[in-house]
Design a protein around this motif. Structure first.
Motif, PDB file in Angstrom:
ATOM      1  N   GLU A  60       0.831  -1.209   0.000  1.00  0.00           N
ATOM      2  CA  GLU A  60       0.000   0.000   0.000  1.00  0.00           C
ATOM      3  C   GLU A  60       0.860   1.252   0.000  1.00  0.00           C
ATOM      4  O   GLU A  60       0.608   2.200  -0.727  1.00  0.00           O
ATOM      5  CB  GLU A  60      -0.918   0.006   1.230  1.00  0.00           C
ATOM      6  CG  GLU A  60      -2.257  -0.652   0.959  1.00  0.00           C
ATOM      7  CD  GLU A  60      -2.986  -1.026   2.243  1.00  0.00           C
ATOM      8  OE1 GLU A  60      -2.748  -0.374   3.287  1.00  0.00           O
ATOM      9  OE2 GLU A  60      -3.778  -1.982   2.200  1.00  0.00           O
ATOM     10  N   ARG A  61       1.857   1.213   0.840  1.00  0.00           N
ATOM     11  CA  ARG A  61       2.696   2.406   0.962  1.00  0.00           C
ATOM     12  C   ARG A  61       3.473   2.659  -0.333  1.00  0.00           C
ATOM     13  O   ARG A  61       3.808   3.787  -0.647  1.00  0.00           O
ATOM     14  CB  ARG A  61       3.668   2.251   2.130  1.00  0.00           C
ATOM     15  CG  ARG A  61       3.934   3.568   2.812  1.00  0.00           C
ATOM     16  CD  ARG A  61       4.732   3.392   4.096  1.00  0.00           C
ATOM     17  NE  ARG A  61       4.180   2.351   4.957  1.00  0.00           N
ATOM     18  CZ  ARG A  61       4.945   1.452   5.599  1.00  0.00           C
ATOM     19  NH1 ARG A  61       6.244   1.467   5.481  1.00  0.00           N
ATOM     20  NH2 ARG A  61       4.390   0.541   6.377  1.00  0.00           N
ATOM     21  N   ASN A  62       3.768   1.601  -1.047  1.00  0.00           N
ATOM     22  CA  ASN A  62       4.522   1.762  -2.289  1.00  0.00           C
ATOM     23  C   ASN A  62       3.645   1.553  -3.514  1.00  0.00           C
ATOM     24  O   ASN A  62       4.018   0.879  -4.465  1.00  0.00           O
ATOM     25  CB  ASN A  62       5.720   0.813  -2.302  1.00  0.00           C
ATOM     26  CG  ASN A  62       6.769   1.234  -1.297  1.00  0.00           C
ATOM     27  OD1 ASN A  62       7.469   2.213  -1.497  1.00  0.00           O
ATOM     28  ND2 ASN A  62       6.827   0.537  -0.174  1.00  0.00           N
ATOM     29  N   ARG A  63       2.471   2.128  -3.425  1.00  0.00           N
ATOM     30  CA  ARG A  63       1.549   2.044  -4.546  1.00  0.00           C
ATOM     31  C   ARG A  63       2.289   2.422  -5.830  1.00  0.00           C
ATOM     32  O   ARG A  63       3.068   3.375  -5.835  1.00  0.00           O
ATOM     33  CB  ARG A  63       0.401   3.019  -4.314  1.00  0.00           C
ATOM     34  CG  ARG A  63      -0.748   2.911  -5.271  1.00  0.00           C
ATOM     35  CD  ARG A  63      -1.994   3.468  -4.598  1.00  0.00           C
ATOM     36  NE  ARG A  63      -1.851   4.898  -4.309  1.00  0.00           N
ATOM     37  CZ  ARG A  63      -2.221   5.874  -5.145  1.00  0.00           C
ATOM     38  NH1 ARG A  63      -2.742   5.583  -6.306  1.00  0.00           N
ATOM     39  NH2 ARG A  63      -2.076   7.136  -4.795  1.00  0.00           N
ATOM     40  N   GLY A  64       2.038   1.688  -6.871  1.00  0.00           N
ATOM     41  CA  GLY A  64       2.721   1.997  -8.119  1.00  0.00           C
ATOM     42  C   GLY A  64       3.722   0.922  -8.491  1.00  0.00           C
ATOM     43  O   GLY A  64       4.119   0.824  -9.641  1.00  0.00           O
ATOM     44  N   ILE A  65       4.119   0.088  -7.514  1.00  0.00           N
ATOM     45  CA  ILE A  65       5.036  -0.993  -7.881  1.00  0.00           C
ATOM     46  C   ILE A  65       4.279  -2.009  -8.720  1.00  0.00           C
ATOM     47  O   ILE A  65       3.062  -2.176  -8.584  1.00  0.00           O
ATOM     48  CB  ILE A  65       5.652  -1.695  -6.634  1.00  0.00           C
ATOM     49  CG1 ILE A  65       4.546  -2.200  -5.695  1.00  0.00           C
ATOM     50  CG2 ILE A  65       6.615  -0.780  -5.920  1.00  0.00           C
ATOM     51  CD1 ILE A  65       5.030  -3.185  -4.670  1.00  0.00           C
ATOM     52  N   THR A  66       5.018  -2.668  -9.586  1.00  0.00           N
ATOM     53  CA  THR A  66       4.370  -3.685 -10.412  1.00  0.00           C
ATOM     54  C   THR A  66       4.856  -5.070 -10.016  1.00  0.00           C
ATOM     55  O   THR A  66       4.392  -6.066 -10.549  1.00  0.00           O
ATOM     56  CB  THR A  66       4.671  -3.443 -11.905  1.00  0.00           C
ATOM     57  OG1 THR A  66       6.085  -3.513 -12.091  1.00  0.00           O
ATOM     58  CG2 THR A  66       4.151  -2.097 -12.351  1.00  0.00           C
TER      59      THR A  66
ATOM     60  N   SER B1069      11.401   7.016  -2.437  1.00  0.00           N
ATOM     61  CA  SER B1069      11.397   6.269  -3.695  1.00  0.00           C
ATOM     62  C   SER B1069      10.862   7.125  -4.825  1.00  0.00           C
ATOM     63  O   SER B1069      10.195   8.135  -4.610  1.00  0.00           O
ATOM     64  CB  SER B1069      10.549   5.007  -3.558  1.00  0.00           C
ATOM     65  OG  SER B1069       9.184   5.331  -3.680  1.00  0.00           O
ATOM     66  N   LEU B1071       8.529   6.458  -6.680  1.00  0.00           N
ATOM     67  CA  LEU B1071       7.064   6.464  -6.633  1.00  0.00           C
ATOM     68  C   LEU B1071       6.542   7.488  -5.632  1.00  0.00           C
ATOM     69  O   LEU B1071       5.548   8.168  -5.885  1.00  0.00           O
ATOM     70  CB  LEU B1071       6.554   5.067  -6.270  1.00  0.00           C
ATOM     71  CG  LEU B1071       6.943   3.971  -7.271  1.00  0.00           C
ATOM     72  CD1 LEU B1071       6.562   2.607  -6.731  1.00  0.00           C
ATOM     73  CD2 LEU B1071       6.276   4.215  -8.622  1.00  0.00           C
ATOM     74  N   ASP B1072       7.222   7.586  -4.513  1.00  0.00           N
ATOM     75  CA  ASP B1072       6.790   8.567  -3.521  1.00  0.00           C
ATOM     76  C   ASP B1072       6.973   9.998  -4.039  1.00  0.00           C
ATOM     77  O   ASP B1072       6.186  10.883  -3.727  1.00  0.00           O
ATOM     78  CB  ASP B1072       7.551   8.384  -2.208  1.00  0.00           C
ATOM     79  CG  ASP B1072       6.939   7.267  -1.374  1.00  0.00           C
ATOM     80  OD1 ASP B1072       5.863   6.771  -1.773  1.00  0.00           O
ATOM     81  OD2 ASP B1072       7.532   6.898  -0.344  1.00  0.00           O
ATOM     82  N   LYS B1075       4.039  10.684  -6.031  1.00  0.00           N
ATOM     83  CA  LYS B1075       2.837  10.901  -5.228  1.00  0.00           C
ATOM     84  C   LYS B1075       2.862  12.282  -4.555  1.00  0.00           C
ATOM     85  O   LYS B1075       1.851  12.951  -4.463  1.00  0.00           O
ATOM     86  CB  LYS B1075       2.693   9.786  -4.177  1.00  0.00           C
ATOM     87  CG  LYS B1075       2.186   8.487  -4.808  1.00  0.00           C
ATOM     88  CD  LYS B1075       1.877   7.437  -3.767  1.00  0.00           C
ATOM     89  CE  LYS B1075       3.144   6.678  -3.418  1.00  0.00           C
ATOM     90  NZ  LYS B1075       2.885   5.501  -2.570  1.00  0.00           N
ATOM     91  N   LYS B1106       5.463   2.068 -17.483  1.00  0.00           N
ATOM     92  CA  LYS B1106       4.730   1.859 -16.234  1.00  0.00           C
ATOM     93  C   LYS B1106       4.773   3.105 -15.361  1.00  0.00           C
ATOM     94  O   LYS B1106       3.802   3.431 -14.675  1.00  0.00           O
ATOM     95  CB  LYS B1106       5.291   0.640 -15.500  1.00  0.00           C
ATOM     96  CG  LYS B1106       4.805  -0.656 -16.139  1.00  0.00           C
ATOM     97  CD  LYS B1106       5.536  -1.884 -15.673  1.00  0.00           C
ATOM     98  CE  LYS B1106       4.961  -3.090 -16.429  1.00  0.00           C
ATOM     99  NZ  LYS B1106       5.862  -4.242 -16.405  1.00  0.00           N
ATOM    100  N   PHE B1110       1.739   5.356 -13.917  1.00  0.00           N
ATOM    101  CA  PHE B1110       1.619   5.702 -12.509  1.00  0.00           C
ATOM    102  C   PHE B1110       1.483   7.219 -12.334  1.00  0.00           C
ATOM    103  O   PHE B1110       0.691   7.689 -11.523  1.00  0.00           O
ATOM    104  CB  PHE B1110       2.830   5.185 -11.739  1.00  0.00           C
ATOM    105  CG  PHE B1110       2.716   5.377 -10.262  1.00  0.00           C
ATOM    106  CD1 PHE B1110       1.729   4.698  -9.548  1.00  0.00           C
ATOM    107  CD2 PHE B1110       3.553   6.245  -9.581  1.00  0.00           C
ATOM    108  CE1 PHE B1110       1.593   4.881  -8.180  1.00  0.00           C
ATOM    109  CE2 PHE B1110       3.421   6.432  -8.215  1.00  0.00           C
ATOM    110  CZ  PHE B1110       2.441   5.744  -7.513  1.00  0.00           C
ATOM    111  N   GLU B1113      -1.932   8.126 -13.047  1.00  0.00           N
ATOM    112  CA  GLU B1113      -2.831   7.649 -11.999  1.00  0.00           C
ATOM    113  C   GLU B1113      -2.811   8.565 -10.768  1.00  0.00           C
ATOM    114  O   GLU B1113      -3.858   8.917 -10.241  1.00  0.00           O
ATOM    115  CB  GLU B1113      -2.415   6.228 -11.628  1.00  0.00           C
ATOM    116  CG  GLU B1113      -3.346   5.537 -10.655  1.00  0.00           C
ATOM    117  CD  GLU B1113      -2.730   4.240 -10.130  1.00  0.00           C
ATOM    118  OE1 GLU B1113      -2.009   3.577 -10.903  1.00  0.00           O
ATOM    119  OE2 GLU B1113      -2.950   3.918  -8.954  1.00  0.00           O
TER     120      GLU B1113
END
Lengths: 173, 1184
Positions: A60-66, B1069, B1071-1072, B1075, B1106, B1110, B1113
């Protein structure tokens, strides 16, 4: 006995699994004894207990991982299987990978995992990105119809470590 | 007598105090100051009531400098703080020593100058004055619109570093300065020394006049060999002369020394405060110091005029005579006092008869005319006739001289104009001798002058301002002191004489050492005494502006100034009427702009083909960017280029990209010899011509080679072509395919815009290009129609975009090019990219190592026009006159709030300094903060409004050509509130800059509140938005300022960040980061923010694809990937990867390239602060 992971090592990576955005989780209590191991501390009993809840939190915390990838298997095979199965049931869009140092893996691996790396690290053959490597990464590719050591539909994708993306650089004349 | 202190208060003049200071200066250098010297100094000061202390100091300084330099320096030191001295003296030294141009710049460290040189240093120096000018200008407007208090608050907010006004160092928008047509200048033109008014100067300059703005009626000439007097009595080169319709009132500015200048009311006068140059609008210039420039006249000494060189035709009659038309005249005449007298007389009281080509001189005193006639006879060998002008009404006599050649001499050679108000003394008067000039003045005195009996002053009253100014010039030279000139409507007892002609007058007072002008009757008869030379005329120095008067609008002088003039010089200053004045800096770059613009509007100077489009585009960029401090975004570049490409090659040129466009000499030979035809390079390369000779020719062509190929080369080449048909772009003999030609144009444009621009102090223009996916493109240009009626065509535009991206990416492996900064705009709706093909292409380009920005939106209503700016486009309308800079949006002004400081002030003032206040009760804390922030925001809105009103005033005065021409509209541009120090404010409160709820609550409370306030303050003329500013330079400044002033700053860093995350955070990260720059945060940032993802290596296509998904998204709408590019220091090899060993030469020394913030640069060219910051950036790595 339980599966333990190193929280401070947990990070999003790009190199470990080709073409995926991967959350790499280092598992301690490694049972292999590879010569020239890069992370000998993973042989020790350290880190925190990895539970299904912890995994859910991490994803959840690293949403976006595949892809969620276990870097190692630990010493609790049953617990480890439970965790892997949990992910495959709960997280449809997250692929599951494992870096195993063994030459052969149990049959359930081919049902639960999407990526399986097998083979110990051997300094004379080098790491995965060395074309001479003894290690292999297999991918359960839905559009692959061939057969490999891991079974039908499992593609050996080790070559992806060798063929780097096409990066433009100046010409070497 | 009172003196004005620096604080504006007055106090009585205290001679003793002055003496004490001088003595102190002497004694502090160990010298003794004697009374004689003291008295000499004190008694020789030029003092007047309400003189400023600064002026007295300056005069004392000047004296001391001539007698005791050491003491003078000490004296200066009393008044100028060490800080100021250091600033003044050390700047140049520092700049020269600085490691690079960015570091050396104290005012604009973001300057993208690669190499320091004298030109970049020169460009730095005026920025100092500009900041003061801009600051002062805005402050004055705030005062006018609101209050003096708020105006002071503005300066305080800037100086307390709560707020930062961007681009103060440049005139963000230009303000051209203009002079009345009759102001005189001393110039050197084609080797001749001339003294003449601006309108005449404009006329005599040979170069063609260009209409640079049709609508506003602005003309320009670019002279080749024209120089004008500048400071220090030196000539400076004139680059442009401008003539334009006047729109503003004219003001007459007079100084305490009698100089005056007539300028438009907004003309920035140079002001001196403590020897530092500053500018202030003419209308506010009362009481300021001016710098006067010496008028050392050096007469060239020419003594004769050869008529053969003047007249168009002549016939030799005798040795010394020639025949012209019907008259026989002397071939050579002497240029002496007599000739001067006749001319002076004519200028004062003469007139032309243009039909008979004769001259008339009018006077009441017949004796004077007789004397004049004698002089004429002596000079020319002919004489005129004297008769009564009109016996009934007047007592005046006329001397008529009906000789065409004298007429030619006066009109043609001396350029004495028709009509009294246009007449001047010979424009080439300085070419001759002093006696001639004396004569001119004497003639003027006798015709239009008067002498006050028993006084020693001469007054001359004329309707020609230019002549009066010329006379002033000469009188000064002859040692007369000039009283304030006067301007008035004429008075006359006789109703019939009443006109609205403006009369200009001067009073010249004889001093003991003045040259005697006894060639004049009036002078001889009346001036017997002379005033003592109590004040030796000082050629150089300061004087004060003593009056600022508006020229009466009903006067004739207004009519004369239907056009006003300007001179553009290389030094940006010149001397007019003895005063050093500014030139116009910006209008010079305008010409091409209108051409380019008008072109797209369908007028004559339009680019007609792709060749001229690409050429003019570069000019356009330079023209526009010289007027803007920020970036120039060209969203429509490809759309426009495509239109011309289709015109050139047809609507389906993309399908024939490999077809030949130009056939070179070898190919022609080959085709002719073989009768083989192919339009295609691949086919050509593999065709067997059946003869070794022809095959060899073929290989030479396709291998871009002038020499025969080796076996290996040929094999390698053919292999490459087989793999990639696009491999052949350019052929060896000049043969080109369409694709090859397109690449040629790209090269022309890109290398063109990366050239340093002189008008920007040798920075390159900041240029942004936009790429669009299909739905975005259709949203943007769906309704667009080209002037010729055609519509944009997606297929070909898409082809061009892709070609460009690929070409540019590849070109950057040859030379790391900074501009354009590229942005790919894509539409993301319902969880996916609408145009999947473009999303794939984007990922492909990223995977090939191309670095560009990616903008995603859920509707094509915003355009990322700057490095990051996203401004909502109000209406989906497009101006057909442009399309080049596209979408008429952007910021017209940015004021950035330093949140770290504001937050700390808030905590200290309202929360008893408790840094845990947020943690204790976050809602209460944030509510309180908003209340605290509110008055600051209110002030910012007012500051913006004031600045905006200046812009509008400029606009309405037709001084913002880029706006007036429809490139941009003021109403569509935003006034931007910038944010800096947000993370630091949060860290101060003990927070972590990671993706966590509290942090999001904190940031969105602030940005949301600002968004709400922006909306509340919106008016018809003011629209506000909020931007997370890049702060290339400001981030470092704010850190430094806050640290210096004792505020908390994060340890181990040197800079406030420009992102929501910390760039040196090794744990966060990729990804963070996405976000944190995702929907929650950026939705309130209607001005934009950019997410920079630093990676240590490139990802694969799938991974980028990907990441793109993201980003869509989470709503991260503006981001880019930075992998440091490497450039080998020894062989120049460039890699898009970060490497430490050169694969080409094995070298290990590298220069790395990355984005300083918005654009790609060599790290070693960053300013020092940014270099340190870059060293700390964390480039996401994988675990070992």
């Amino acid at each position: 006995m339980s599966v333990k992971y190193i929280p401070e090592d947990t990070t999003v990576v790009f190199s470990e699994i080709p073409d995926e955005i991967t959350l790499a989780v280092n598992i301690s209590n490694c049972q292999n004894n590879c010569k020239g191991c890069h992370s000998p501390y993973l042989k020790e009993d350290r880190g925190c207990i990895l539970t299904c809840d912890v995994i859910d939190g991490l994803i959840e915390r690293n949403r976006g991982i595949t892809c969620f990838c276990f870097m190692g298997e630990g010493n609790d095979a049953d617990g480890f299987r439970k965790l892997a199965e949990h992910i495959s049931e709960k997280w449809e869009n997250v692929k599951i990978g494992v870096y195993s140092g063994r030459e052969n893996v149990e049959k359930w691996y081919s049902e639960v995992f999407d990526y399986v790396k097998i083979g110990p690290y051997m300094p004379e053959y080098g790491p995965l990105d060395n074309p001479e490597t003894n290690q292999r990464l297999f991918y359960k590719n839905p559009i692959y119809s061939g057969v490999s050591e891991m079974g039908k539909g499992w593609e050996d994708v080790t070559y992806k470590f060798w063929s780097k993306p096409k990066i433009l650089s100046g010409e070497i004349v | 007598m009172e003196v004005r202190k620096t604080n504006g208060e007055f106090e009585p003049y205290d001679k003793e105090k002055l003496k004490r200071t001088i003595c102190a200066a002497y004694s502090s250098v160990g010298d003794e100051c004697n009374d004689v010297l003291l008295d000499t100094v004190i008694n020789n000061l030029y003092l007047y009531d309400k003189i400023s202390t600064a002026e007295i100091r300056r005069q004392v300084e000047e004296w001391l400098m001539s007698v005791n330099k050491k003491a003078a320096k000490e004296y200066i030191r009393f008044y100028v703080s060490d800080d100021e001295l250091k600033k003044r003296g050390d700047f140049i030294t520092d700049y020269i020593r600085a490691t690079n141009a960015s570091t050396g710049s104290s005012y604009d460290a973001n300057a993208n100058v690669a190499n320091k040189n004298i030109a970049t240093l020169n460009a730095e120096i005026p920025k100092f004055g500009n900041i003061k000018f801009n600051r002062r200008n805005t402050a004055a407007r705030i005062k006018k619109l609101y209050s003096n208090k708020l105006s002071k608050q503005y300066i305080a907010d800037l100086e307390n570093h709560i707020l930062y006004k961007h681009d103060e160092s440049s005139f963000g928008v230009n303000s051209p300065y203009t002079y009345s047509s009759k102001e005189i200048v001393e110039v050197l033109y084609n080797g001749k020394n001339l003294l003449l008014p601006l309108d005449l100067l404009y006329d005599i300059v040979d170069e063609d006049e260009k209409l640079v703005n049709n609508e506003k009626v602005v003309y320009q000439k670019e002279p080749w060999h024209l120089y004008v007097k500048d400071r220090d009595d030196e000539f400076t080169r004139v680059t442009k002369l401008t003539r334009k319709k006047r729109h503003r009132p004219l003001l007459r500015i007079k100084t305490s020394f009698g100089e005056d200048v007539v300028v438009t009311d907004n003309h920035p006068m140079i002001q001196y405060i403590d020897n530092i140059e500053n500018t202030i609008e003419a209308k506010d210039s009362l009481g300021i110091n001016q710098y006067r420039v010496g008028t050392k006249i050096n007469f060239k000494g020419c003594n004769t005029i050869d008529f053969k060189k003047i007249l168009p035709t002549w016939v030799d009659v005798e040795d010394k005579f020639i025949k012209y038309q019907q008259s026989v005249i002397r071939r050579e005449i002497k240029v002496d006092r007599n000739l001067g007298y006749v001319i002076g007389f004519f200028v004062g009281d003469g007139n032309y008869n243009n039909t008979s080509k004769s001259l008339g001189f009018t006077q009441a005193d017949k004796e004077i005319l007789k004397d004049l006639n004698n002089k004429i006879y002596d000079i020319f060998g002919i004489a005129g006739k004297i008769k009564k002008e009109n016996e009934k009404t007047s007592e005046k006599y006329v001397l008529r001289l009906a000789n065409q050649y004298v007429y030619e001499l006066f009109r043609g050679y001396f350029k004495i104009q028709d009509k009294a108000w246009n007449k001047t003394l010979p424009y080439n008067i300085l070419e001759f001798n002093e006696e001639f000039a004396k004569g001119c003045l004497e003639g003027l005195i006798d015709s239009d002058g008067s002498i006050k009996p028993n006084d020693s002053s001469i007054s001359i009253r004329l309707s020609s301002r230019a002549c009066v100014l010329q006379a002033t010039y000469l009188f000064r030279h002859f040692g007369y002191s000039i009283g304030n000139t006067k301007q008035s409507l004429p008075f006359s007892n006789n109703e019939s004489y009443k006109t609205n002609y403006t009369i200009w007058g001067i009073t010249a007072t004889k001093r003991v050492d003045s040259t005697v002008l006894d060639g004049s009757f009036k002078y001889r008869d009346n001036i017997t005494t002379a005033k003592e030379s109590f004040l030796k005329y000082k050629p150089v120095g300061y004087c004060k502006i003593t009056s600022v008067d508006e020229i009466e609008p009903e006067s004739s002088f207004y009519d004369l100034n239907e056009y006003i003039y300007d001179i553009t010089t290389e030094t940006h200053t010149f001397t007019s009427n003895n005063i050093l004045v500014h030139n116009c800096v910006a209008i010079q770059s305008y010409p091409f702009l209108t051409d380019g613009l008008k072109g797209l509007g369908g007028l004559s100077a339009a680019p007609e083909n792709i060749d001229s489009y690409c050429g003019m585009f570069v000019n356009l960029i330079f023209a526009v960017s010289s007027q803007f401090a920020g970036a120039v975004a060209c969203a429509g570049f490809f759309n426009m280029m495509d239109a011309f490409a289709r015109k050139e090659w047809g609507d389906d040129y993309n399908k024939y990209a490999n077809s030949f466009y130009k056939i070179g000499h070898k190919l022609r030979k080959l085709l002719n010899a073989s009768h083989y035809w192919t339009s295609n390079v691949e086919e050509l390369a593999s065709h067997d011509f059946g003869s070794d000779e022809l095959n060899k020719l073929r290989d030479e062509i396709v291998f871009e080679s002038e020499r025969p190929l080796t076996e290996d080369e040929l094999a390698e080449y053919l292999e490459k072509v087989r793999k990639d048909p696009k491999y052949t772009l350019k052929l060896g003999d000049g043969t080109r395919t369409i694709r090859g030609q397109i690449h040629q144009y790209f090269q022309q444009v890109v290398y063109g815009i990366n050239q340093p621009a002189a008008a920007r102090g040798f920075q390159s223009a900041f240029v942004n290009f936009g790429y669009f996916d299909k739905p975005y493109f259709e949203g943007m240009y769906g309704e667009f129609v080209f002037p010729d009626g055609r519509k944009p065509q997606w297929d070909t535009v898409s082809f061009l975009q892709k070609e460009f991206m690929k070409w540019f990416n590849k070109e950057r492996t040859r030379c790391v090019l900074t501009f354009p900064v590229e942005t790919m705009s894509m539409l993301y709706v319902d969880g996916k990219y609408v145009d999947e093909e473009y999303a794939d292409f984007t990922a492909e380009m990223l995977a090939e190592g191309h670095s560009f920005f990616i903008y995603t939106s859920d509707s094509p209503d915003t355009l990322s026009s700057c490095c990051r700016l996203s401004n909502k486009i109000q209406e989906n309308t497009f101006t057909f006159t442009n399309g080049l800079t596209g979408e008429q949006t952007g910021s017209k002004s940015v004021i950035t709030l330093n949140f770290s400081r504001i937050m700390q002030n808030y905590v200290n003032e309202k929360c008893d300094g408790n840094r845990d206040a947020f943690k204790n009760d976050k809602e209460k804390f944030m509510e309180g903060f908003k209340e605290y922030l509110n008055p600051i925001l209110e002030r910012v809105y007012k500051y913006h409004t004031a600045y905006n009103s200046i812009l509008w005033e400029l606009y309405e005065a037709n001084m913002l050509p880029v706006y007036s021409a429809g490139f941009i509209h003021l109403n569509k541009q935003y006034l931007t509130l910038g944010i800096n120090g947000m993370n630091e404010a949060w860290m101060f409160l003990g927070g972590e800059c990671t993706y966590n709820k509290d942090y999001l609550y904190f940031t969105t409370q602030i940005t949301g509140y600002m968004k709400e306030q922006n909306a509340l303050h919106r008016t018809r003329k003011e629209m506000f938005n909020t931007e997370f500013v890049p702060a290339e330079n400001l981030g470092i400044k704010n850190y430094k300022w806050d640290k210096k002033d004792g505020y908390w700053v994060p340890e181990g860093r040197n800079c406030y960040t420009s992102y929501f995350f910390l760039p040196d955070d090794t744990n966060i990260s990729v990804l963070d980061k996405m976000k944190l720059h995702g929907r929650e945060n950026v939705s309130s940032l209607d001005g934009g923010s950019a997410n920079h993802i630093q990676l240590d290596h490139h990802l694969t296509f799938e991974q980028y694809r990907k990441l793109l998904d993201f980003a869509g998204e989470v709503g991260c709408n503006y981001w880019t990937v930075n992998v440091k590019n490497s450039e080998c220091k020894s062989c120049g090899y460039i890699s898009k990867e970060t490497i430490d060993k050169c694969p080409k030469c094995g070298g290990t020394e590298f220069d790395y390239w990355t984005r300083i913030i918005g654009y790609l640069r060599r790290v070693s060219d960053f300013n020092e602060g940014r270099q340190i910051e870059e060293g700390k950036r964390y480039y996401s790595k994988d675990i070992e």
